[in-house]
Design an enzyme around this catalytic site. Structure first.
Site, PDB file in Angstrom:
ATOM      1  N   ARG A  29      -6.798   1.211  -6.432  1.00 56.30           N
ATOM      2  CA  ARG A  29      -6.220   0.415  -5.268  1.00 56.30           C
ATOM      3  C   ARG A  29      -7.503   0.282  -3.953  1.00 56.30           C
ATOM      4  NH1 ARG A  29      -0.825   2.457  -4.909  1.00 56.30           N
ATOM      5  NH2 ARG A  29      -1.773   3.485  -5.252  1.00 56.30           N
ATOM      6  N   ASN A  33      -0.130  -1.109  -8.098  1.00 58.63           N
ATOM      7  CA  ASN A  33       0.308   0.073  -9.400  1.00 58.63           C
ATOM      8  C   ASN A  33       1.172  -0.896  -9.771  1.00 58.63           C
ATOM      9  OD1 ASN A  33      -2.323   0.719  -9.294  1.00 58.63           O
ATOM     10  ND2 ASN A  33      -0.605   2.973  -8.919  1.00 58.63           N
TER      11      ASN A  33
END
Length: 95
Positions: free
Chosen positions: A22, A40
């Site tokens: 990320r 996620n």
């Protein structure tokens, strides 16, 4: 959506959690001037909405296949999305 701006909703699978995917996505997106978000998912995948100039979106889709060090990408599935859904700037969100 203008002719030169597009958006894509992307699902990345493989070893993509626990490897700073990320953070890496946010850095790459900001470098390319993209708007959107990344998060996620509970199934171990990562989902991202990326929006911006057509060429930058295409480059980001290519970058997803490599990912950050430690990642092992199995698949990158994308579908066209509305750029209106992307927030200004790029952020990490929670699912």
């Amino acid at each position: 959506m203008t002719k030169d701006r597009r958006a894509a909703l992307v699902r990345i699978t493989g070893r993509v959690q626990g490897v700073c995917f990320r953070d890496w996505t946010r850095e790459e997106a900001e470098r390319l001037g993209l708007d959107g978000w990344v998060r996620n998912e509970s199934d171990g995948s990562v989902t991202a909405l990326i929006a911006g100039p057509d060429g930058a979106v295409s480059r980001m889709l290519d970058h997803f296949w490599k990912g950050p060090p430690g990642a092992s990408v199995a698949d990158v599935a994308s579908e066209e999305a509305s750029s209106a859904e992307a927030p200004a700037g790029f952020r990490i969100t929670r699912g």
